[in-house]
Write an enzyme that holds these catalytic residues in place. Sequence first.
Site, mmCIF file in Angstrom:
data_model
loop_
_atom_site.group_PDB
_atom_site.id
_atom_site.type_symbol
_atom_site.label_atom_id
_atom_site.label_comp_id
_atom_site.label_asym_id
_atom_site.label_seq_id
_atom_site.Cartn_x
_atom_site.Cartn_y
_atom_site.Cartn_z
ATOM 1 N N PRO A 42 0.837 -1.205 0.000
ATOM 2 C CA PRO A 42 0.000 0.000 0.000
ATOM 3 C C PRO A 42 0.869 1.252 0.000
ATOM 4 O O PRO A 42 1.738 1.416 0.850
ATOM 5 C CB PRO A 42 -0.785 -0.124 1.314
ATOM 6 C CG PRO A 42 0.112 -0.927 2.209
ATOM 7 C CD PRO A 42 0.881 -1.869 1.312
ATOM 8 N N CYS A 128 3.097 3.227 9.129
ATOM 9 C CA CYS A 128 3.500 4.531 8.594
ATOM 10 C C CYS A 128 4.345 5.291 9.616
ATOM 11 O O CYS A 128 3.909 5.524 10.748
ATOM 12 C CB CYS A 128 2.286 5.355 8.220
ATOM 13 S SG CYS A 128 2.725 6.964 7.498
ATOM 14 N N ASN A 228 8.670 -7.653 4.365
ATOM 15 C CA ASN A 228 8.753 -6.365 3.672
ATOM 16 C C ASN A 228 10.071 -5.687 4.046
ATOM 17 O O ASN A 228 10.383 -5.547 5.223
ATOM 18 C CB ASN A 228 7.555 -5.501 4.071
ATOM 19 C CG ASN A 228 7.519 -4.152 3.367
ATOM 20 O OD1 ASN A 228 7.025 -3.182 3.926
ATOM 21 N ND2 ASN A 228 8.021 -4.065 2.153
ATOM 22 N N GLY A 229 10.838 -5.276 3.026
ATOM 23 C CA GLY A 229 12.087 -4.562 3.277
ATOM 24 C C GLY A 229 13.281 -5.216 2.615
ATOM 25 O O GLY A 229 13.405 -6.439 2.579
ATOM 26 N N ASN A 230 14.172 -4.370 2.041
ATOM 27 C CA ASN A 230 15.434 -4.799 1.410
ATOM 28 C C ASN A 230 15.264 -5.466 0.055
ATOM 29 O O ASN A 230 16.149 -6.185 -0.388
ATOM 30 C CB ASN A 230 16.227 -5.762 2.304
ATOM 31 C CG ASN A 230 16.708 -5.136 3.595
ATOM 32 O OD1 ASN A 230 16.525 -3.949 3.813
ATOM 33 N ND2 ASN A 230 17.297 -5.935 4.461
ATOM 34 N N GLU A 253 8.212 0.647 -2.342
ATOM 35 C CA GLU A 253 8.997 1.621 -3.108
ATOM 36 C C GLU A 253 9.727 0.966 -4.279
ATOM 37 O O GLU A 253 9.813 1.531 -5.365
ATOM 38 C CB GLU A 253 10.003 2.323 -2.192
ATOM 39 C CG GLU A 253 10.697 3.496 -2.853
ATOM 40 C CD GLU A 253 11.549 4.277 -1.881
ATOM 41 O OE1 GLU A 253 11.245 5.464 -1.651
ATOM 42 O OE2 GLU A 253 12.533 3.718 -1.360
#
Length: 400
Positions: A42, A128, A228-230, A253
């Site tokens: 999202p 967030c 989520n991440g990297n 992103e």
Amino acid sequence: MQRTVQKKSLCQFIRYHSTNRKLEGYEFYNKILGSPKYIVGPMVEQSELAWRILSRRYNAHLCYTPMFHSRLFSDPINGAKYRSEQWTTNAEDRPLIVQFCANDPETLLTAAKYVEHECDAVDLNLGCPQYIAKKGRYGSFLQEDWETIYKLISTLHKELIVPVTAKIRVFESVEKTIEYAKMIESAGAQMLVVHGRVREQKGHHTGLADWTKIKAVKEAVNIPVIANGNILYHDDLQHCLEQTGADGIMSAEGNLFNPTLFTPLSLPPMTYDIAQEYLEICKQLKPITRPVIIKSHLFKLFHASFPVHTDLRDRLGVCFNIEEMVRITNELTDRLKKEQQQATKEVVVVNDDNIRTYAPWRCQSLFRSKLNVDYQQEKNNFRRERAIEALRAKKAKAIK
């Protein structure tokens, strides 16, 4: 270019949601969502319908809507306008999870009721880290208020016809992170997305996500866990799955800068091909995607080219209609193709951190290096000095 389109038919959707029993946990993950491995996260005013359509063409198995503000979404006076601007879907937009930010259970429930018949789950944003979330007391700034989080999730779990899920950030402590995840599971969440960064990791302070904490959560709960991440490149996907044991991978992103991230390619696609395809989708949708959203996507796709083609960057910056955006994209396409013809070979540069830089006509991830100067800290110091000076002046005036 190989494309994979994963769709859930309207018939499947009706069959699953017409049962008397709401599916939970892995039954929900497998039967309703289709066991998704690759997931588009999202993103506020970025994961809109047109971008979801594009992402699904390139092997995204599940998509989230942008984060919607539950209070604005459910507002009895202005809510209709907000919903018409923000919320769009269609029968092929499946599987789909709608995300809200909230701090009031009844407001969240009212908002969620508007979408429960047009999605597969409703997600609570607990991740967030931006200042606006701190000001509004939502997202990761609810992390310390477990009672409110429990009420938010349990209310949706009891009252909606679709499951509730949650997206969280981790704590510094692994133990607290695990306890937090278990609390959310006990409240009724049927899937958990774990962003392996703490709240303070954002912007140029983002740093690396901690996959070991994601793994710890996965081993501690009994519901599906999404990592989520990297994720910068396609080969990061399998690496993350192996290290975390997660059921799937979410990209936010990274997907914005390269929406083909989930597709195995020897080289990333041409930026202009992706931009042209996205613009065609936007033109076909009714209502048309808002120009401010389209512009933001184009800036990200062309971020490696605009430092050279500054005239087109400046034109796009003041552009507010899709026709002009198409013209700008066409002009940049012609320029980039000429640059390709003049280049002797495709150059891929890999630095010491294993970050790859491709030719500026190819989609590539944005990697934020740590700033040598902490401009936020400098700004805070400046404000502090001004406040001290004002206090001294006030005291000096009082003495006189």
